[in-house]
Design a protein around this motif. Structure first.
Motif, PDB file in Angstrom:
ATOM      1  N   GLY A 209     -75.463 155.548 -13.713  1.00 52.12           N
ATOM      2  CA  GLY A 209     -75.537 154.629 -12.583  1.00 52.12           C
ATOM      3  C   GLY A 209     -75.413 153.204 -13.092  1.00 52.12           C
ATOM      4  N   VAL A 210     -74.531 152.428 -12.477  1.00 52.92           N
ATOM      5  CA  VAL A 210     -74.358 151.011 -12.804  1.00 52.92           C
ATOM      6  C   VAL A 210     -75.131 150.225 -11.755  1.00 52.92           C
ATOM      7  CG1 VAL A 210     -72.709 149.146 -13.199  1.00 52.92           C
ATOM      8  CG2 VAL A 210     -72.073 151.517 -13.737  1.00 52.92           C
ATOM      9  N   VAL A 211     -76.269 149.692 -12.148  1.00 50.12           N
ATOM     10  CA  VAL A 211     -77.182 149.080 -11.186  1.00 50.12           C
ATOM     11  C   VAL A 211     -76.745 147.638 -10.932  1.00 50.12           C
ATOM     12  CG1 VAL A 211     -79.587 148.593 -10.619  1.00 50.12           C
ATOM     13  CG2 VAL A 211     -79.019 150.562 -12.048  1.00 50.12           C
ATOM     14  N   THR A 212     -76.378 147.357  -9.702  1.00 53.23           N
ATOM     15  CA  THR A 212     -75.884 146.037  -9.332  1.00 53.23           C
ATOM     16  C   THR A 212     -76.950 145.140  -8.739  1.00 53.23           C
ATOM     17  OG1 THR A 212     -75.226 146.850  -7.143  1.00 53.23           O
ATOM     18  CG2 THR A 212     -73.571 146.951  -8.903  1.00 53.23           C
ATOM     19  N   ALA A 213     -78.080 145.724  -8.333  1.00 57.38           N
ATOM     20  CA  ALA A 213     -79.135 144.936  -7.686  1.00 57.38           C
ATOM     21  C   ALA A 213     -80.435 145.723  -7.670  1.00 57.38           C
ATOM     22  CB  ALA A 213     -78.733 144.564  -6.250  1.00 57.38           C
ATOM     23  N   VAL A 214     -81.527 145.008  -7.466  1.00 60.58           N
ATOM     24  CA  VAL A 214     -82.841 145.611  -7.264  1.00 60.58           C
ATOM     25  C   VAL A 214     -83.345 145.161  -5.901  1.00 60.58           C
ATOM     26  CG1 VAL A 214     -85.236 145.741  -8.061  1.00 60.58           C
ATOM     27  CG2 VAL A 214     -83.371 145.634  -9.727  1.00 60.58           C
ATOM     28  N   GLY A 332     -83.040 141.039  -6.421  1.00 61.18           N
ATOM     29  CA  GLY A 332     -82.238 140.467  -7.499  1.00 61.18           C
ATOM     30  C   GLY A 332     -80.852 141.076  -7.528  1.00 61.18           C
ATOM     31  N   ARG A 333     -79.818 140.221  -7.602  1.00 59.52           N
ATOM     32  CA  ARG A 333     -78.440 140.661  -7.773  1.00 59.52           C
ATOM     33  C   ARG A 333     -78.058 140.483  -9.230  1.00 59.52           C
ATOM     34  NH1 ARG A 333     -76.144 143.642  -3.606  1.00 59.52           N
ATOM     35  NH2 ARG A 333     -77.079 142.939  -1.651  1.00 59.52           N
ATOM     36  N   GLN A 355     -71.734 152.645  -8.830  1.00 53.95           N
ATOM     37  CA  GLN A 355     -72.611 151.518  -8.595  1.00 53.95           C
ATOM     38  C   GLN A 355     -73.753 151.950  -7.684  1.00 53.95           C
ATOM     39  OE1 GLN A 355     -70.511 148.053  -7.171  1.00 53.95           O
ATOM     40  NE2 GLN A 355     -69.470 147.745  -9.133  1.00 53.95           N
ATOM     41  N   MET A 356     -74.917 151.339  -7.889  1.00 55.19           N
ATOM     42  CA  MET A 356     -76.067 151.674  -7.059  1.00 55.19           C
ATOM     43  C   MET A 356     -77.087 150.543  -7.088  1.00 55.19           C
ATOM     44  SD  MET A 356     -77.523 154.721  -9.501  1.00 55.19           S
ATOM     45  CE  MET A 356     -78.396 155.467  -8.131  1.00 55.19           C
ATOM     46  N   VAL A 357     -77.970 150.563  -6.113  1.00 58.75           N
ATOM     47  CA  VAL A 357     -79.070 149.608  -6.014  1.00 58.75           C
ATOM     48  C   VAL A 357     -80.354 150.316  -6.406  1.00 58.75           C
ATOM     49  CG1 VAL A 357     -80.434 148.181  -4.438  1.00 58.75           C
ATOM     50  CG2 VAL A 357     -77.943 148.248  -4.220  1.00 58.75           C
ATOM     51  N   PHE A 366     -87.014 140.509 -13.254  1.00 55.45           N
ATOM     52  CA  PHE A 366     -87.526 139.185 -13.615  1.00 55.45           C
ATOM     53  C   PHE A 366     -86.670 138.522 -14.684  1.00 55.45           C
ATOM     54  CE2 PHE A 366     -91.071 141.493 -11.796  1.00 55.45           C
ATOM     55  CZ  PHE A 366     -91.479 140.579 -10.831  1.00 55.45           C
ATOM     56  N   ILE A 367     -86.180 139.278 -15.663  1.00 58.56           N
ATOM     57  CA  ILE A 367     -85.335 138.691 -16.697  1.00 58.56           C
ATOM     58  C   ILE A 367     -84.039 138.188 -16.077  1.00 58.56           C
ATOM     59  CG2 ILE A 367     -84.274 139.058 -18.948  1.00 58.56           C
ATOM     60  CD1 ILE A 367     -87.386 139.166 -18.816  1.00 58.56           C
ATOM     61  N   ASN A 368     -83.624 138.792 -14.982  1.00 60.77           N
ATOM     62  CA  ASN A 368     -82.430 138.344 -14.258  1.00 60.77           C
ATOM     63  C   ASN A 368     -82.532 136.880 -13.827  1.00 60.77           C
ATOM     64  OD1 ASN A 368     -79.857 139.002 -12.907  1.00 60.77           O
ATOM     65  ND2 ASN A 368     -81.019 138.736 -11.015  1.00 60.77           N
ATOM     66  N   ARG A 369     -83.750 136.346 -13.749  1.00 59.56           N
ATOM     67  CA  ARG A 369     -83.930 134.946 -13.336  1.00 59.56           C
ATOM     68  C   ARG A 369     -83.570 133.955 -14.440  1.00 59.56           C
ATOM     69  NH1 ARG A 369     -89.768 135.076 -10.066  1.00 59.56           N
ATOM     70  NH2 ARG A 369     -89.299 136.892  -8.756  1.00 59.56           N
ATOM     71  N   VAL A 370     -83.525 134.438 -15.688  1.00 60.49           N
ATOM     72  CA  VAL A 370     -83.307 133.511 -16.806  1.00 60.49           C
ATOM     73  C   VAL A 370     -82.067 133.846 -17.628  1.00 60.49           C
ATOM     74  CG1 VAL A 370     -85.742 132.887 -16.999  1.00 60.49           C
ATOM     75  CG2 VAL A 370     -84.869 134.838 -18.313  1.00 60.49           C
ATOM     76  N   ALA A 371     -81.410 134.969 -17.375  1.00 59.32           N
ATOM     77  CA  ALA A 371     -80.230 135.332 -18.152  1.00 59.32           C
ATOM     78  C   ALA A 371     -79.412 136.379 -17.396  1.00 59.32           C
ATOM     79  CB  ALA A 371     -80.636 135.892 -19.519  1.00 59.32           C
ATOM     80  N   PRO A 372     -78.117 136.475 -17.660  1.00 57.77           N
ATOM     81  CA  PRO A 372     -77.312 137.540 -17.045  1.00 57.77           C
ATOM     82  C   PRO A 372     -77.890 138.903 -17.404  1.00 57.77           C
ATOM     83  CG  PRO A 372     -75.895 135.920 -18.129  1.00 57.77           C
ATOM     84  CD  PRO A 372     -77.308 135.592 -18.529  1.00 57.77           C
ATOM     85  N   THR A 373     -78.032 139.765 -16.401  1.00 62.05           N
ATOM     86  CA  THR A 373     -78.789 141.013 -16.559  1.00 62.05           C
ATOM     87  C   THR A 373     -78.125 142.131 -15.777  1.00 62.05           C
ATOM     88  OG1 THR A 373     -80.893 139.861 -16.887  1.00 62.05           O
ATOM     89  CG2 THR A 373     -81.035 142.099 -16.047  1.00 62.05           C
ATOM     90  N   ALA A 374     -78.291 143.346 -16.252  1.00 61.11           N
ATOM     91  CA  ALA A 374     -77.937 144.533 -15.468  1.00 61.11           C
ATOM     92  C   ALA A 374     -78.682 145.724 -16.040  1.00 61.11           C
ATOM     93  CB  ALA A 374     -76.430 144.776 -15.460  1.00 61.11           C
TER      94      ALA A 374
END
Length: 412
Positions: A209-214, A332-333, A355-357, A366-374
């Motif tokens: 699964g490629v997670v695109t968002a939470v 988070g996206r 792709q999935m959420v 939370f790390i998505n707020r400070v760096a590109p994340t997936a």
């Protein structure tokens, strides 16, 4: 002489089994709650294996544990990969641990092949993701991203008694080999491998699964207040029955919210009545509402819908109503660059993906707020998680680790 790095399948599977023995439960799961003795033992084992491979080990003020494999240019922010090692009281052996151990396998595979990445690669085991012994969960990643501090949490006591500040200090002291550094440092990207904790991948026979968002999450507490009265002597027209109001509100919300939007989630997980006597109309009824959605605007609209339905039910049953917010976690996206790298890795490896959420929150949120994340998801049997019956096949574990290794090569 370098060669193409490959995941050592036998080593990864043995590692998962070794860590599952720490806090093992009779039913095959683990009880390795945050900052406890078992959690410290898992941290020690990971640190010892890292030091034996010549990697650098350090921890920060909230006991996030980092393992660093150097790259060519130490001035470049590192790639961060990993997850967590703590579990629920009757948790499974894969939730969190698989992501952390797969990340460590990536470091070992790179070293085995003599690969030198441009930037350093760091493995992280975040502190207290689960939130079962100390609440809130995701303390380590929240602190790393500046979304919370120890000052907010130090007075908190565990479900089994000890104060957070004391257990944190003991955990840090138990690993003196790991240098202490300030919480939070620059990273170029974060990739977290995790079990899906849901049934979709298994049902569709898709290994990745490629997670695109939470999904964003709000926890609301609803209180209906009426008048306690005798169950046998009070006719309907004289009742101010908060249970009737609660039942009407819950029925309305359950029939309207999720059927109208496949991405919406609404759960009433706890309900209490006071005084709680079988032959007394309650004086008050309290219940919780957990609502989730990947779109912040829709989540806000769901919040308002809950409040409107509760007010209407209160009016019908002549009860007062209050709705208070207990948790507000924004959705988070994830980075299209990182999700694209995951999809590219799957194509290169000949693995199907979708792709999935994510319906659950994770450190990546939370790390998505400070760096590109997936995130990378792998299937778990019947979607069962937070349960000793949690299970991931060997093939899926290996596939997930191979994708993670490929992504790190692409980003490094």
């Amino acid at each position: 002489m370098s060669r193409k790095p490959e995941v050592n399948a036998a080593r990864l599977l043995a590692s998962v089994a070794d860590f599952a023995a720490i806090g093992a439960t009779p039913a095959g799961g683990v009880n390795r709650q945050a900052l406890g003795i078992e959690d410290r033992a898992a941290r020690r084992l990971l640190a010892e294996r890292a030091l034996a491979r010549g990697f650098t080990v350090f921890q920060d003020n909230i006991a996030n544990l980092f393992i660093r494999r150097e790259g060519r240019d130490a001035s470049l922010p590192p790639i961060l990969i990993g997850s967590h090692l703590d579990s629920q009281p009757t948790g499974g052996r894969f939730d969190g641990a698989l992501g952390t151990l797969s990340a460590f396998e990536v470091l070992e595979a790179l070293s085995d092949a003599g690969i030198e990445t441009d930037r350093a690669v760091e493995v992280v085991a975040f502190t207290n993701e689960e939130g079962s012994r100390y609440s809130p969960g995701c303390m380590g990643s929240m602190a790393f991203a500046g979304a919370g501090t120890m000052a907010d949490w130090e007075p908190i006591h565990a479900t089994d008694g000890p104060q957070l500040a004391d257990e944190l200090a003991a955990t840090l002291a138990a690993l003196p080999e790991a240098a202490l550094r300030p919480t939070g440092h620059a990273i170029s990207a974060f990739v977290e491998l995790h079990i899906e904790q849901g049934p979709i991948l298994e049902q569709e026979d898709v290994p990745i699964g490629v997670v695109t968002a939470v999904q964003g999450t709000k926890w609301l507490e609803v209180v209906f207040s009426g008048v306690a009265a005798h169950a046998g002597t009070t006719p309907l027209e004289f009742r101010k029955d908060p249970m009737g109001a609660a039942a009407a509100a819950i029925a309305s919300l359950q029939s309207a919210v999720m059927p109208a939007d496949p991405e919406a989630r609404l759960t009433v997980g706890r309900i209490t009545a006071e005084p709680g006597s079988i032959n007394v109309i309650p004086g008050s009824v309290t219940f919780t509402v957990d609502i989730r959605h990947p779109d912040a605007a829709i989540l806000a609209a769901m919040d308002q819908h809950v409040r409107k339905e509760c007010e209407a039910a209160g009016a019908r049953w002549d009860c007062d109503v209050s709705v208070s917010q207990r948790v507000n976690m924004a959705p988070g996206r994830f980075s299209p660059t990182i999700t694209g790298a995951i999809e590219g890795a799957c194509k290169a490896l000949g693995l199907k993906s979708r792709q999935m959420v994510s319906g659950a929150f994770h450190d990546a949120l939370f790390i998505n707020r400070v760096a590109p994340t997936a995130m990378i998801f792998v299937p778990c049997r019947n979607g069962i998680s937070h349960n000793e019956a949690e299970f991931v096949t060997d093939a899926h574990m290996i596939s997930g680790a191979r994708v993670l290794l490929n992504v790190v090569e692409a980003l490094g």
